[in-house]
Design a protein around this motif. Structure first.
Motif, short mmCIF file in Angstrom:
data_model
loop_
_atom_site.label_atom_id
_atom_site.label_comp_id
_atom_site.label_asym_id
_atom_site.label_seq_id
_atom_site.Cartn_x
_atom_site.Cartn_y
_atom_site.Cartn_z
N UNK A 90 32.05 78.56 11.92
CA UNK A 90 31.47 78.29 10.60
C UNK A 90 32.58 78.28 9.55
N UNK A 91 32.59 77.23 8.76
CA UNK A 91 33.57 77.10 7.70
C UNK A 91 32.86 77.06 6.34
N UNK A 92 33.57 77.35 5.29
CA UNK A 92 32.97 77.29 3.95
C UNK A 92 33.86 76.50 3.00
N UNK A 100 40.41 81.02 -9.31
CA UNK A 100 40.91 81.59 -8.06
C UNK A 100 39.85 81.66 -6.96
N UNK A 101 38.66 81.14 -7.20
CA UNK A 101 37.58 81.29 -6.23
C UNK A 101 37.35 80.03 -5.39
N UNK A 102 37.63 78.88 -5.91
CA UNK A 102 37.31 77.63 -5.23
C UNK A 102 38.34 77.23 -4.19
N UNK A 103 38.00 76.20 -3.44
CA UNK A 103 38.91 75.65 -2.45
C UNK A 103 40.14 75.06 -3.12
N UNK A 104 39.94 74.48 -4.29
CA UNK A 104 41.05 73.94 -5.07
C UNK A 104 41.34 74.85 -6.25
N UNK A 122 27.59 73.76 -12.20
CA UNK A 122 27.08 74.42 -10.99
C UNK A 122 28.24 74.88 -10.12
N UNK A 123 28.22 76.18 -9.76
CA UNK A 123 29.14 76.72 -8.76
C UNK A 123 28.42 76.73 -7.41
N UNK A 124 29.11 76.26 -6.37
CA UNK A 124 28.42 76.05 -5.09
C UNK A 124 29.33 76.41 -3.93
N UNK A 125 28.72 76.93 -2.85
CA UNK A 125 29.43 77.17 -1.59
C UNK A 125 28.67 76.49 -0.47
N UNK A 201 23.44 76.27 2.10
CA UNK A 201 23.92 75.78 0.82
C UNK A 201 23.63 76.86 -0.22
N UNK A 202 24.66 77.42 -0.81
CA UNK A 202 24.50 78.55 -1.71
C UNK A 202 24.88 78.15 -3.14
N UNK A 203 23.88 78.13 -4.01
CA UNK A 203 24.16 77.91 -5.44
C UNK A 203 24.54 79.26 -6.03
N UNK A 204 25.80 79.43 -6.35
CA UNK A 204 26.30 80.72 -6.80
C UNK A 204 26.01 80.97 -8.28
#
Length: 301
Positions: A90-92, A100-104, A122-125, A201-204
């Motif tokens: 499983x990848x995220x 500092x939280x996102x992939x980019x 919207x912040x999303x994972x 799908x997580x809406x943070x």
């Protein structure tokens, strides 16, 4: 491949030394044997590939991708084949406004327009993984960088496509779960067509414009005040009902007492009171023959 290269160099040196007029030519047979042994060892070692747990391997030879995947363990493959490793765990992929939280690095949150024309952030994972049997097709049609080519653009596009059906306040509050389920279904369909599985799908976080936030806070405060006033009114109604019941009980009591008292009962109670008064050590003045034959008691002070 490194061992194979060393073996070829050693064997080449053996052939070169055999033609040399110097005394080193006597070492040529040994170098040839050693070189051949190293070449054989290099061929064998280059054909052995280890696939770690949670990964699979995809073979390609001169641009042709093999449809068979390499499972966990050791495998003997063509030494000239290239093996690309794919992660099956499983990848995220997180897209966040926090630097500092996102992939980019930086602000990578998804900015969408709601049905009422407001910009919502919207912040999303995204939690996903690849279908192992689809790895060769992914490598052939997309490549190993499917995260940037599929996961990121598909997710951002589908969220923008579905956000236009909801007002900003609805996204923030009562229809948030509905919105999340809707985008999950659309993204899941796209992922499956590409050999990926959408696990969750997580809406943070959902951020609204500051003016909308103040409006929502004012509305919430007004609703709380209304609920508080309703509680106070309900309490006052209950207190008024309690007093009515109490007054009704007192009236009933007085009616019962009035009906049960007779002249003989009153005379009996008067005699008891006079006896208790006579036994009292305090000095009193008692006037008999008052109205209703009830003695009038006066304190001498």
């Amino acid at each position: 491949m490194f061992i194979l290269t060393i073996g070829i160099l050693v064997a080449f040196a053996g052939f070169a030394f055999s033609k040399s007029p110097l005394n080193i030519s006597r070492y040529a047979p040994v170098l040839k044997i050693v070189g051949a042994a190293i070449i054989l060892l290099g061929i064998i070692s280059s054909g052995v590939r280890q696939i770690d747990a949670g990964t699979i391997g995809v073979q390609s030879l001169f641009g042709k991708v093999s449809p068979n995947v390499l499972e966990n363990g050791l495998h003997f493959v063509n030494p000239l084949a290239e093996v690309t490793i794919f992660d099956t765990k499983t990848q995220n992929y997180t897209m966040s406004a926090q630097h500092s939280e996102g992939e980019l690095q930086g602000d990578d949150a998804i900015r969408v327009l709601s049905a009422d024309g407001l910009e919502v952030v919207i912040d999303l994972t995204v939690l996903y993984k690849i279908m192992p049997e689809k790895a060769p097709a992914i490598y052939k049609g997309i490549g190993s960088d499917y995260k940037d080519k599929i996961v990121r653009p598909v997710t951002r596009t589908r969220i923008r496509d579905n956000a236009v059906y909801y007002d900003a306040v609805a996204l923030y509050s009562k229809r948030r779960d509905e919105f999340q389920n809707r985008i999950y279904q659309t993204i899941d369909k796209d992922f499956k067509g590409r050999g990926l599985i959408l696990e969750q799908l997580l809406i943070r976080n959902i951020n609204l414009p500051e003016s909308v936030k103040k409006t929502i806070e004012s509305k919430i405060n007004a609703e709380q005040e209304a609920q508080k006033m309703e509680f106070v009114l309900q309490k006052e109604k209950q207190e008024a009902e309690r007093k009515r019941v109490e007054a009704r009980g007192i009236a009933d009591y007085q009616t019962i007492i009035a009906l049960s008292l007779t002249d003989r009962q009153l005379q009996y109670e008067s005699i008891k009171a006079q006896k208790e008064l006579a036994a009292s050590p305090n000095a009193k003045i008692v006037v008999l023959g008052g109205k209703g034959n009830v003695p009038l008691i006066l304190n001498e002070k």
